[in-house]
Design an enzyme around this catalytic site. Structure first.
Site, PDB file in Angstrom:
ATOM      1  CB  SER A   1      -0.878  -0.022   1.246  1.00  0.00           C
ATOM      2  OG  SER A   1      -1.601   1.173   1.346  1.00  0.00           O
TER       3      SER A   1
ATOM      4  CE  LYS B   1      -5.089   0.371   0.480  1.00  0.00           C
ATOM      5  NZ  LYS B   1      -5.950  -0.334   1.435  1.00  0.00           N
TER       6      LYS B   1
ATOM      7  CE  LYS C   1      -4.051   4.047   2.132  1.00  0.00           C
ATOM      8  NZ  LYS C   1      -5.275   3.504   2.723  1.00  0.00           N
TER       9      LYS C   1
ATOM     10  CG  ASP D   1      -7.977   2.751   0.568  1.00  0.00           C
ATOM     11  OD1 ASP D   1      -9.158   3.159   0.662  1.00  0.00           O
ATOM     12  OD2 ASP D   1      -7.336   2.302   1.539  1.00  0.00           O
TER      13      ASP D   1
ATOM     14  CD  GLU E   1      -9.471  -0.515   0.469  1.00  0.00           C
ATOM     15  OE1 GLU E   1      -8.424  -0.573  -0.213  1.00  0.00           O
ATOM     16  OE2 GLU E   1      -9.513  -0.849   1.663  1.00  0.00           O
TER      17      GLU E   1
ATOM     18  CG  ASP F   1     -11.188  -0.697   4.915  1.00  0.00           C
ATOM     19  OD1 ASP F   1     -11.473  -1.333   5.936  1.00  0.00           O
ATOM     20  OD2 ASP F   1     -10.124  -0.020   4.842  1.00  0.00           O
TER      21      ASP F   1
ATOM     22  CE  LYS G   1      -7.838  -2.192   6.805  1.00  0.00           C
ATOM     23  NZ  LYS G   1      -8.110  -0.744   6.740  1.00  0.00           N
TER      24      LYS G   1
ATOM     25  N   GLY H   1      -4.648  -4.203   5.856  1.00  0.00           N
ATOM     26  CA  GLY H   1      -3.566  -4.046   6.836  1.00  0.00           C
ATOM     27  C   GLY H   1      -3.682  -2.713   7.528  1.00  0.00           C
TER      28      GLY H   1
HETATM   29  O1  NPG Z   1       0.229  -2.390   4.605  1.00  0.00           O
HETATM   30  O2  NPG Z   1      -0.574  -2.395   6.619  1.00  0.00           O
HETATM   31  C1  NPG Z   1      -0.439  -1.900   5.500  1.00  0.00           C
HETATM   32  C2  NPG Z   1      -1.138  -0.601   5.221  1.00  0.00           C
HETATM   33  C3  NPG Z   1      -2.368  -0.786   4.409  1.00  0.00           C
HETATM   34  O3  NPG Z   1      -3.201   1.220   3.483  1.00  0.00           O
HETATM   35  C4  NPG Z   1      -3.202   0.454   4.402  1.00  0.00           C
HETATM   36  N1  NPG Z   1      -3.916   0.660   5.499  1.00  0.00           N
HETATM   37  O4  NPG Z   1      -6.831   2.553   5.016  1.00  0.00           O
HETATM   38  O5  NPG Z   1      -6.456   0.443   4.902  1.00  0.00           O
HETATM   39  C5  NPG Z   1      -6.105   1.574   5.190  1.00  0.00           C
HETATM   40  C6  NPG Z   1      -4.714   1.826   5.735  1.00  0.00           C
HETATM   41  C7  NPG Z   1      -4.640   2.150   7.204  1.00  0.00           C
HETATM   42  C8  NPG Z   1      -3.418   2.185   7.831  1.00  0.00           C
HETATM   43  C9  NPG Z   1      -5.748   2.423   7.936  1.00  0.00           C
HETATM   44  C10 NPG Z   1      -3.300   2.479   9.184  1.00  0.00           C
HETATM   45  C11 NPG Z   1      -5.633   2.743   9.282  1.00  0.00           C
HETATM   46  C12 NPG Z   1      -4.423   2.751   9.906  1.00  0.00           C
END
Ligand code: NPG
Length: 369
Positions: free
Chosen positions: A135, A161, A163, A188, A213, A238, A262, A290
């Site tokens: 990500s 992915k 943002k 996302d 997403e 999500d 998650k 994640g």
């Molecule tokens: O690789 O753990 C990873 C990060 C994946 O983008 C990611 N997580 O919006 O899903 C999300 C975001 C996130 C990270 C959300 C930290 C909340 C806290």
């Protein structure tokens, strides 16, 4: 399992690089480590609530309060059979899924250690390695993003992915697509759009994305349906999915065609498996999200992603994508085929590095009941 002792650690760990999303920029990650002692064994859990309520309403402080004052006292000094029993005992605590999930994880770890079975085996996993992706946070410019993605591809990731947020969406995604025409790419938005502003996303439908997403608010299943009607690309939810019930309603409303699972967001691994089972029965692909976990939460995510319905790569990168030093002795590495091995030892299959835990703990408290 007789619950003898519960200790909470509030952790703050520096990230290897800043991570920027539509809800903010982080240079460090907070979370809670929960250590539960039972009959000579120690179980570990990670609560993924962060410093601020940007992704969800929970924070490390609200989770600390709910764990210390309500969840831990509900089981301390008592005998808990399993995760289902735990959830029954804490059912009167409304909401706070990340706090519940953190403590539930420690109970799964204990159960696995007692039975000599891995978490993956307990959950019904069928794979010993899982497909993963990376990500990538918002970067300074589309060019910087292309370069950042390129470096991850060199590391061996085969799915990325990115943002997005209003004003930083189509141009960013199109630049990555131009540079890497065959890359498995997804975007996302972390709820950054409204039904009206999401009109700007329409050109994304031409970029061959795996999915888009969470474009809209977490409480907006209906408008996600309206968005999904306009796109050929699957919408993935999500933040909107907090339970198997939400998942069923979202699918019945046709609000999405993919779900990100998650455990922290749905209140624990048990409910995460229920979301998986529901989606699998309906032929809906899922993948494991994640939240920049430490080695403890990463081990849990790998076990979950080993279930058969996880047919899309997860946001589960190698440890070095997040932290220079982790709180577990184990570090997860990327295999040449963009997979990571699922831990095979009993429970989560990880051991803590006490010195690292000490270094990153900003407060610690034993729950007294
Ligand atoms: O690789 O753990 C990873 C990060 C994946 O983008 C990611 N997580 O919006 O899903 C999300 C975001 C996130 C990270 C959300 C930290 C909340 C806290």
């Amino acid at each position: 399992m007789h619950i003898d002792r519960i200790v909470l650690h509030h952790l703050r760990m520096p990230l290897v690089a800043p991570f920027e999303t539509s809800f903010g920029r982080s240079v460090e990650r907070e979370g809670l480590l929960i250590v539960v002692q039972s009959e000579g064994l120690a179980g570990y859990g990670e609560c993924v609530a962060d410093h601020d309520p940007g992704y969800a309403y929970e924070t490390s402080q609200t989770a600390w309060h709910v764990l210390r004052d309500f969840l831990a006292p509900a089981i301390l000094g008592r005998t808990v059979a399993d995760a289902a029993d735990f959830q029954r005992r804490v059912a009167r605590v409304r909401g706070h899924p990340m706090a519940k999930a953190g403590l539930e994880m420690a109970l799964w770890d204990l159960q696995g250690k007692r039975e000599g079975r891995s978490l993956a085996a307990l959950l019904g996993g069928v794979r010993d390695r899982v497909d993963v992706g990376v990500s990538v946070g918002l970067q300074e410019s589309p060019a910087a993003l292309v370069e950042r993605v390129g470096r991850y591809l060199e590391d061996g990731y085969r799915r990325a992915k990115i943002k997005i947020k209003p004003g930083r969406d189509v141009a960013d995604a199109a630049a990555v697509r131009r540079a890497y025409p065959d890359l498995r790419l997804q975007v996302d938005a972390n709820s950054a759009y409204t039904l009206e502003t999401a009109a700007a996303l329409q050109p994304l439908d031409e970029l061959g994305l795996l999915l888009i997403e969470q474009p809209l608010s977490e409480d907006d299943l209906w408008d996600h349906r309206l968005i999904q009607e306009r796109f050929r690309t699957p919408i993935c939810l999500d933040e909107s999915i907090l339970s198997a019930r939400h998942a069923r309603q979202a699918l019945e409303m046709q609000s999405c065609r993919v779900i990100n699972i998650k455990a922290g967001r749905v209140g624990g691994l048990r409910e995460a498996v229920a979301v998986h089972d529901l989606c699998r029965a309906r032929g809906i692909p899922v993948w494991c999200g994640g939240m920049l976990e430490t080695g403890v939460g990463r081990a849990s995510n790998l076990a979950l992603a080993s279930l058969p319905g996880f047919t899309l790569p997860g946001d589960i990168s190698a440890s070095d994508r997040y932290y220079t030093e982790d709180i577990t002795q184990e570090r997860f590495t990327l295999n040449p085929d963009s997979t990571i091995d699922v831990p095979a030892a009993a429970g989560l299959g990880v051991t803590l590095d006490p010195a690292a835990v000490e270094r990153y703990t900003i407060s610690r408290e034993e729950v007294t009941g």
